[in-house]
Enzyme design. Sequence first.
Site, mmCIF file in Angstrom:
data_model
loop_
_atom_site.group_PDB
_atom_site.id
_atom_site.type_symbol
_atom_site.label_atom_id
_atom_site.label_comp_id
_atom_site.label_asym_id
_atom_site.label_seq_id
_atom_site.Cartn_x
_atom_site.Cartn_y
_atom_site.Cartn_z
ATOM 1 N N SER A 65 6.522 -5.923 -0.978
ATOM 2 C CA SER A 65 7.887 -6.179 -0.511
ATOM 3 C C SER A 65 8.099 -7.575 0.072
ATOM 4 O O SER A 65 9.245 -7.985 0.283
ATOM 5 C CB SER A 65 8.294 -5.133 0.527
ATOM 6 N N LYS A 68 10.460 -9.668 -1.848
ATOM 7 C CA LYS A 68 11.915 -9.541 -1.688
ATOM 8 C C LYS A 68 12.512 -10.784 -1.039
ATOM 9 O O LYS A 68 13.637 -11.184 -1.358
ATOM 10 C CB LYS A 68 12.234 -8.301 -0.843
ATOM 11 N N TYR A 193 10.343 -6.178 -11.791
ATOM 12 C CA TYR A 193 10.195 -5.857 -10.364
ATOM 13 C C TYR A 193 8.746 -5.542 -10.007
ATOM 14 O O TYR A 193 8.237 -5.997 -8.980
ATOM 15 C CB TYR A 193 11.109 -4.681 -10.013
ATOM 16 N N TYR A 244 10.955 -3.221 7.724
ATOM 17 C CA TYR A 244 11.460 -1.886 7.402
ATOM 18 C C TYR A 244 12.237 -1.326 8.595
ATOM 19 O O TYR A 244 12.937 -2.073 9.282
ATOM 20 C CB TYR A 244 10.317 -0.963 6.964
ATOM 21 N N VAL A 262 3.599 -3.323 1.523
ATOM 22 C CA VAL A 262 2.695 -2.179 1.661
ATOM 23 C C VAL A 262 1.273 -2.458 1.185
ATOM 24 O O VAL A 262 0.411 -1.580 1.274
ATOM 25 C CB VAL A 262 3.265 -0.920 0.958
#
Length: 308
Positions: A65, A68, A193, A244, A262
Site C-alpha cells: 500500500s 498508493k 495494481y 489505515y 502490509v
Amino acid sequence: MVCQYGSELKRMVEEVRVHTKDGNLADYIPALTKANRDDVAVSIFDGQSTCFSEGNHKQRFTLQSISKVLTLALALMDHGKEVVFDKVGMEPTGDPFNSIAKLESNKPSKPLNPMINAGALAVSSLIIGETVDQKVDRLIAYVSQLSGNEFLTYNAEVAQSEYETADLNRSLAYFMKQHGVIAGDIEKLLLFYTKQCAIEVSCEDLARIGYVLANEGKNEDDIEVIPADVARIVKTFMVTCGMYNASGEFAIKVGIPAKSGVSGGILCAVPHKLGIGIYGPALDDKGNSIAGMKLLEFISKHYQLSIF
C-alpha cells in the site's frame, strides 16, 4: 557520514524487536508469508551522501500500500487535481482499508480517499499507458527516479500471488465500474495494481523517497522530481489516512507523515528534515508493522520529529 543517530538508533531497533512476537504476517497474500517475522530495520536520509541504517536494512520487500502514495503523485502529475479528485475523495475513513461499506452508502459512490484499496484502484485506473506493461514501466521508472535506484523492479511471485487472491479488490473495482467511477478492463487494472504493489524496495529506497517528499519534491541534488503542490497533497493524505484506521493514534504518538504497507514497510517524510524507511513484516490487526510503529514512536520522541 558522521551522524547523530548511531548507538541510540541501534538500541531502539533492538528494544522494539520483542514486539515482532505480537504481530502476524499478511497470510492473505500467500507469498508474503515467506518473510522473516523477526526482521526490524530502519534507514534515515537527510539529503547528504550517505543513508544511516540499522537492523536488516538491506532486506528487500514489496511496496504494497505504500505504492498508493506514489501512484497518487503520478496521477496528479498526469491529470491534475480536478480530474483525480472527481474520482476519489479527500476524507479519512474509520473502516478497514479493504472495506466496501462506504462505497455502498456514499452518494456518489466514489472512494473516500486514495489510501484505501478502492481509492487506490480508482487512482491506478488513471495512470497513463496503452498497456499494463507500459503503465508498470512508467511507475517503476518514476519510483526509480524518486529513490535514485535505477535497478528497481517488481517481484513477479508476489504480484501473481496477489492477483490470484484479489477477489475482494475485484469486487471493489466492479462496483466502481458499475457506478461510473472507473472504466475499462477490470482484469487489466488488477494486473497493473498487483504489479504496482509488488515493486521491491529497501529501507534506504524508502528513506530517499521520503526525503523527496519532505524536501518539497526536490531530491538531494535540488532537482524537482515532484511538483511542490503534489508533494504537499501527498503528505497531507499520509497524515490523515496513511496508517489505515490507526492514523489518528499514529498522529498523536508519532506525528510524522507516513504510509504503511502490509509487507511491513513504512514510508515517512519529516517536512524540511528527513526521509525515513522502516521494515518489520509482523503486523498488528490494522495491517501496520507492529515493531515499526513502536520504533517510529521512539525515534519521533527522542529526536523531536513530530510536526504537531
